[in-house]
Design an enzyme around this catalytic site. Structure first.
Site, short mmCIF file in Angstrom:
data_model
loop_
_atom_site.label_atom_id
_atom_site.label_comp_id
_atom_site.label_asym_id
_atom_site.label_seq_id
_atom_site.Cartn_x
_atom_site.Cartn_y
_atom_site.Cartn_z
N GLU A 6 10.10 -5.87 4.18
CA GLU A 6 10.36 -7.17 3.56
C GLU A 6 9.96 -7.16 2.09
O GLU A 6 10.71 -7.64 1.22
CB GLU A 6 9.56 -8.27 4.28
CG GLU A 6 9.86 -8.41 5.75
CD GLU A 6 8.87 -7.66 6.64
OE1 GLU A 6 8.62 -8.13 7.75
OE2 GLU A 6 8.35 -6.62 6.19
N HIS A 39 -4.21 -37.90 11.01
CA HIS A 39 -2.97 -38.63 11.31
C HIS A 39 -1.92 -37.71 11.91
O HIS A 39 -0.73 -38.04 11.95
CB HIS A 39 -2.44 -39.31 10.04
CG HIS A 39 -3.33 -40.39 9.55
ND1 HIS A 39 -3.18 -41.71 9.89
CD2 HIS A 39 -4.45 -40.35 8.76
CE1 HIS A 39 -4.13 -42.44 9.32
NE2 HIS A 39 -4.91 -41.63 8.63
N GLY A 72 -5.29 -4.78 5.30
CA GLY A 72 -4.47 -5.73 4.55
C GLY A 72 -5.02 -7.14 4.54
O GLY A 72 -5.11 -7.78 3.49
N ARG A 73 -5.43 -7.64 5.70
CA ARG A 73 -5.90 -9.03 5.78
C ARG A 73 -7.29 -9.20 5.17
O ARG A 73 -7.77 -10.31 5.02
CB ARG A 73 -5.86 -9.51 7.23
CG ARG A 73 -6.67 -8.66 8.20
CD ARG A 73 -6.30 -9.00 9.65
NE ARG A 73 -6.93 -8.10 10.61
CZ ARG A 73 -6.44 -6.91 10.96
NH1 ARG A 73 -5.34 -6.46 10.39
NH2 ARG A 73 -7.05 -6.17 11.87
N LYS A 121 0.83 -1.21 0.00
CA LYS A 121 0.00 0.00 0.00
C LYS A 121 0.87 1.26 0.00
O LYS A 121 0.67 2.16 -0.81
CB LYS A 121 -0.94 0.00 1.21
CG LYS A 121 -1.90 1.19 1.22
CD LYS A 121 -2.76 1.24 2.47
CE LYS A 121 -3.84 0.22 2.46
NZ LYS A 121 -4.81 0.41 3.58
N GLU A 155 -4.88 -11.64 13.98
CA GLU A 155 -4.46 -10.25 13.86
C GLU A 155 -5.63 -9.32 14.14
O GLU A 155 -5.44 -8.21 14.64
CB GLU A 155 -3.88 -9.98 12.46
CG GLU A 155 -3.14 -8.65 12.36
CD GLU A 155 -2.34 -8.50 11.08
OE1 GLU A 155 -1.15 -8.88 11.08
OE2 GLU A 155 -2.91 -8.04 10.07
N LYS A 213 8.79 -4.90 14.68
CA LYS A 213 9.36 -4.31 13.47
C LYS A 213 10.26 -3.12 13.81
O LYS A 213 11.33 -2.93 13.22
CB LYS A 213 8.24 -3.87 12.53
CG LYS A 213 7.55 -5.04 11.83
CD LYS A 213 6.20 -4.67 11.28
CE LYS A 213 6.27 -3.75 10.09
NZ LYS A 213 4.95 -3.53 9.47
#
Length: 568
Positions: free
Chosen positions: A219, A391, A273-274, A213, A360, A516
């Protein structure tokens, strides 16, 4: 001045607290014998079947939960979201991911402006651009078609689109539309992820979509600069304009990076964002892979649930029912975790996406008014497709901790297989487990049953299953783009319901900031130690020791270092 009211101070909350003792006296074995109760706990909407009869709840429980929703002003809060009010008060923003999949004729306003035309302006641009790339009218700098796409982004710019892409990869219609193309995602700043993303790709046929954005996410931008170097090293710096596009609102930094601002696709502050998979964040890379018509079906599926959430009464509202049941399990029955168990390998990336959306959003200990919560909020989400999960961690679910489960099944397989001579098809075998596991959790197995089966006495404690372990089942008619959109929206809105009732802000994420900011101090130290030989200073003993150990094993950076890219 009086403190803001908390939901736990209301009478419906207190009534539910008292009701817990009644529920503890019941067992799902007995509750499941009541066919009228079971019938009242099943709901079919737009082809989806929800069965929550295996929750540790009665019809009385549900009535009490509906009264809790009223006390929390749930309907008003839902309406406030849809009307564009700044319900994300800590960031002073609207929350309008529903506008991303609204039909063209809808009116959804933020700050007095209908945002739907802006949304469709971007969608139309994506449709036009993706078709140009897919048809070969937009080509790379050497004239070759761009058949490979790398989407660069992290968190919400990665997990949602990856979930949808993985689910569509085995859908027959999507397969046809994606022939000869591939879509990859680069999220982790770890150079291993870079290496895996570019392995086997030719820069001449690769288009990178940089999703950020602000165009400042550390990153993402380092990975973007790495891909820019990979493209430039092979094709020259001028190739960037043809081989890199952006999803961003910061056109100045996009242009400074070397991407033509005309090839930047916008999204807005009212998209978290999510919650952004239905924006250009997801729609652009997915349209490049599958074509916009397929992605539009996904948006329509999400929109169908948006309508159910906004307009249906609570007892026929899938996200509201699921949200209320989560509140019941977490805050009253004391079960902090939830297992998401899709019986479809195509949904293998669904639980990782919901982990972020849920934890979040609702991983908060403070109310929206800044008051410490005196009750637990948020759920620990995890999951794995069945039957793989059986399993893996089902042992814990059956005989260890009580973890409410969401079973997600599909009536029609994307890829049916039937072997001559087999008792059932492969999908029937899978779905046999989908139908059996919820009952196994609910009923369990008693010592008396084991005695009747002549199980040796010393093994009876080990083979006893207490049962009374809650679950719900969601059965989808198929797993096409439309159904995938429905599933996404159900969970997005369920999480909002939980936050609305707990009284927290589900739409900010200050918790990701501290680590961060501390990482930036370490980054500066590493640079100073590597380039100038400066000692490690300003950290506690533990971190100083670890940093020195790390620096000892790495040589200093030479004065004029050369670029090193992964060897793949």
């Amino acid at each position: 001045m009086a403190s803001p009211a908390l939901i736990c101070d209301t009478q419906p909350w207190k009534d539910l607290k008292a009701h817990v003792e009644d529920i503890k006296k019941t067992h799902l074995r007995d509750l499941m014998n009541d066919s009228e109760r079971c019938k009242s706990m099943m709901l079919e909407i737009d082809g989806l079947l929800l069965d929550y009869s295996r929750q540790c709840a009665t019809q009385d429980t549900m009535e009490k939960l509906f009264r809790l929703a009223e006390a929390a002003h749930l309907k008003q809060k839902i309406n406030s979201m849809y009307s564009g009010e700044h319900i994300n008060s800590t960031e002073n923003r609207s929350v309008l991911h529903v506008a991303l999949r609204a039909s063209r004729d809808k009116v959804i306003c933020s700050d007095g402006k209908n945002v739907v035309p802006d949304v469709w302006k971007v969608l139309d641009r994506i449709s036009e651009f993706s078709e140009r790339v897919r048809s070969g009218s937009w080509v790379g700098v050497t004239g070759k078609a761009l058949k490979d796409v790398i989407a660069v982004g992290i968190g919400g710019s990665f997990l949602g689109p990856l979930f949808v892409h993985t689910a569509l990869q085995t859908d027959p219609e999507a397969i046809q539309c994606a022939k000869g193309r591939q879509l990859r995602f680069l999220a982790n700043v770890d150079p291993i992820d870079v290496a895996k993303s570019i392995t086997g790709l030719n820069p001449e046929t690769t288009l990178a979509v940089v999703v950020s954005k602000t165009f400042t996410t550390a990153e993402t931008m380092l990975n973007a600069r790495t891909l820019r170097e990979w493209i430039s090293a092979a094709l020259g710096p001028q190739a960037v304009a043809k081989h890199m596009v952006a999803v961003s609102t910061n056109l100045t930094l996009v242009e400074k990076f070397g991407i033509d601002p005309n090839n930047a696709f916008a999204f807005w502050d009212w998209v978290g964002g999510r919650y952004s998979v239905c924006s250009a964040v997801g729609v652009l890379p997915l349209s490049l892979q599958y074509g916009f018509p397929v992605v539009e079906k996904f948006l329509k599926g999400a929109s169908s649930i948006d309508q159910n959430f906004h307009s249906a009464p609570f007892e026929k509202n899938i996200p509201v029912l699921l949200g209320l049941l989560s509140i019941w399990n977490v805050s009253f029955l004391g079960y902090p975790a939830r297992a998401i168990l899709p019986y479809s390998q195509a949904l293998e990336k669904f639980a990782p996406h919901i982990q972020q959306v849920s934890m979040e959003s609702n991983g908060k200990g403070i109310s929206i008014d800044g008051v410490q919560l005196p009750y637990e909020a948020g759920e620990i989400d995890f999951g794995e497709p069945g039957t793989n999960g059986q399993h893996s961690f089902y042992q814990l679910i059956h005989q260890g901790r009580v973890i409410p489960c969401d079973f997600i099944g599909v009536v029609k397989s994307q890829q049916p297989v039937y072997l001559k001579g087999e008792l059932v098809s492969n999908h029937d075998e899978l779905m046999s487990n989908f139908f059996a596991q919820p009952d196994a959790l609910a009923y369990g197995k008693t010592p008396e049953q084991l005695l009747n089966e002549n199980v040796p006495q010393h093994l009876i404690p080990h083979k006893t299953f207490s049962g009374n372990r809650p679950s719900l089942s969601l059965l989808l008619p198929s797993l096409n783009a439309y159904n995938i959109g429905q599933l996404l929206a159900i969970y997005e809105h369920r999480i909002a319901v939980e936050g609305f009732i707990w009284g927290i802000n589900s739409f900010d994420q200050w918790g990701v900031e501290l680590g961060k900011s501390l990482a930036s101090q370490v980054r500066k130290q590493l640079n100073a130690s590597r380039t100038k030989g400066e000692p490690v200073e300003g950290f506690n003993f533990s971190t100083t020791t670890m940093l020195n150990k790390y620096l000892e094993a790495k040589s200093r950076v030479p004065a004029n270092p050369t670029t090193v890219l992964p060897k793949v």
